[in-house]
Design a protein around this motif. Sequence first.
Motif, short mmCIF file in Angstrom:
data_model
loop_
_atom_site.label_atom_id
_atom_site.label_comp_id
_atom_site.label_asym_id
_atom_site.label_seq_id
_atom_site.Cartn_x
_atom_site.Cartn_y
_atom_site.Cartn_z
N SER A 137 0.82 -1.21 0.00
CA SER A 137 0.00 0.00 0.00
C SER A 137 0.86 1.27 0.00
O SER A 137 0.40 2.32 -0.41
N TRP A 138 2.10 1.13 0.49
CA TRP A 138 2.95 2.30 0.68
C TRP A 138 4.37 2.03 0.18
O TRP A 138 4.88 0.93 0.30
N LEU A 139 5.00 3.09 -0.31
CA LEU A 139 6.44 3.12 -0.50
C LEU A 139 7.01 3.92 0.67
O LEU A 139 6.32 4.78 1.23
N THR A 140 8.25 3.67 1.04
CA THR A 140 8.87 4.42 2.13
C THR A 140 10.22 4.97 1.69
O THR A 140 10.92 4.35 0.89
N THR A 141 10.55 6.13 2.24
CA THR A 141 11.86 6.74 1.99
C THR A 141 12.16 7.71 3.12
O THR A 141 11.22 8.28 3.71
N PRO A 142 13.42 7.89 3.47
CA PRO A 142 13.75 8.90 4.49
C PRO A 142 13.17 10.26 4.10
O PRO A 142 13.16 10.63 2.92
N ALA A 143 12.67 11.00 5.08
CA ALA A 143 12.00 12.27 4.82
C ALA A 143 12.99 13.35 4.39
O ALA A 143 14.16 13.33 4.78
N ASP A 144 12.49 14.28 3.61
CA ASP A 144 13.25 15.43 3.14
C ASP A 144 12.50 16.68 3.61
O ASP A 144 11.36 16.92 3.21
N HIS A 145 13.13 17.47 4.47
CA HIS A 145 12.46 18.64 5.04
C HIS A 145 12.05 19.65 3.98
O HIS A 145 11.05 20.35 4.15
N ALA A 146 12.79 19.73 2.88
CA ALA A 146 12.45 20.69 1.82
C ALA A 146 11.09 20.35 1.19
O ALA A 146 10.35 21.24 0.79
N ILE A 147 10.75 19.06 1.12
CA ILE A 147 9.46 18.68 0.57
C ILE A 147 8.34 19.09 1.53
O ILE A 147 7.28 19.57 1.12
N ILE A 148 8.59 18.96 2.83
CA ILE A 148 7.57 19.32 3.82
C ILE A 148 7.30 20.82 3.83
O ILE A 148 6.15 21.26 3.87
N PHE A 149 8.36 21.62 3.79
CA PHE A 149 8.20 23.05 4.05
C PHE A 149 8.32 23.95 2.83
O PHE A 149 7.78 25.05 2.83
N ASP A 150 9.06 23.53 1.81
CA ASP A 150 9.39 24.44 0.72
C ASP A 150 8.75 24.10 -0.62
O ASP A 150 8.69 24.94 -1.51
N THR A 151 8.31 22.87 -0.79
CA THR A 151 7.79 22.42 -2.08
C THR A 151 6.31 22.77 -2.21
O THR A 151 5.54 22.56 -1.27
N PRO A 152 5.90 23.32 -3.37
CA PRO A 152 4.46 23.58 -3.57
C PRO A 152 3.65 22.31 -3.30
O PRO A 152 4.07 21.20 -3.66
N VAL A 153 2.49 22.49 -2.67
CA VAL A 153 1.69 21.35 -2.21
C VAL A 153 1.41 20.36 -3.35
O VAL A 153 1.54 19.14 -3.17
N ASP A 154 1.05 20.87 -4.53
CA ASP A 154 0.67 19.97 -5.62
C ASP A 154 1.86 19.22 -6.22
O ASP A 154 1.68 18.35 -7.06
N GLN A 155 3.07 19.53 -5.78
CA GLN A 155 4.26 18.82 -6.28
C GLN A 155 4.85 17.86 -5.26
O GLN A 155 5.80 17.14 -5.56
N ARG A 156 4.30 17.83 -4.06
CA ARG A 156 4.93 17.04 -2.99
C ARG A 156 4.91 15.54 -3.26
O ARG A 156 5.86 14.83 -2.94
N TYR A 157 3.81 15.05 -3.83
CA TYR A 157 3.72 13.60 -4.10
C TYR A 157 4.81 13.19 -5.11
O TYR A 157 5.55 12.24 -4.88
N GLU A 158 4.91 13.93 -6.20
CA GLU A 158 5.91 13.60 -7.22
C GLU A 158 7.33 13.78 -6.69
O GLU A 158 8.22 12.98 -6.99
N ARG A 159 7.54 14.83 -5.89
CA ARG A 159 8.89 15.05 -5.35
C ARG A 159 9.28 13.93 -4.39
O ARG A 159 10.43 13.52 -4.35
#
Length: 199
Positions: free
Chosen positions: A158-180
């Motif tokens: 159901s899920w893929l996993t990867t270490p988190a990237d703070h730039a995706i949480i705070f800096d990436t436009p919301v509609d791009q976060r899934y692809e990033r």
Amino acid sequence: MSGDSAPFNLTHHFLIAMPGLDDEMFAKSVVFLCEHSERGALGLIINKPADMPLTALFDKIDLTLQRADLLEKPVFQGGPVQTERGFVLHEPVITGNSEAAETLYASTMTIPGGLEMTTSRDVLEALSMGSGPKRVLVTLGYAAWGKGQLESELGENSWLTTPADHAIIFDTPVDQRYERALGLLGLQSWMISQQVGHA
């Protein structure tokens, strides 16, 4: 009695929903895991904005948001549990005494990997006065898994996993976060789609 597989810890990882996960709340979601242990897991969805700007949330609790950088930010649907309660994912606030290991706010979970999650009103009061953590993501509600539940969902792909990237949480436009987030694994959504795409 021990299980047949070694325990693993996905704290400070992203869960990225696979295309087959069609639950309304979790479809195409990216979840930041604040905690994962043998007892279960707790996380916040970081790419599903609620229909409410941060300014409206502050108005509801009789505070005025004084941070210009946050005025246009949305509140997020953090998950289906306790949806009336606020959760603030943020960078640690460095006080004058950098040796102090304690957090600045009344109810804060320190997440290994460099973030904190606060549920007490004092962090919102700090933001309302123009201070507080530099980078924040505010959700209503959170996602939770009971003992063995997340491991079971991972086993069902159901899920893929990867270490988190703070730039995706705070800096990436919301509609791009899934692809990033997929990009952290060298993937794009068309590569894992269940439907046949165009060549």
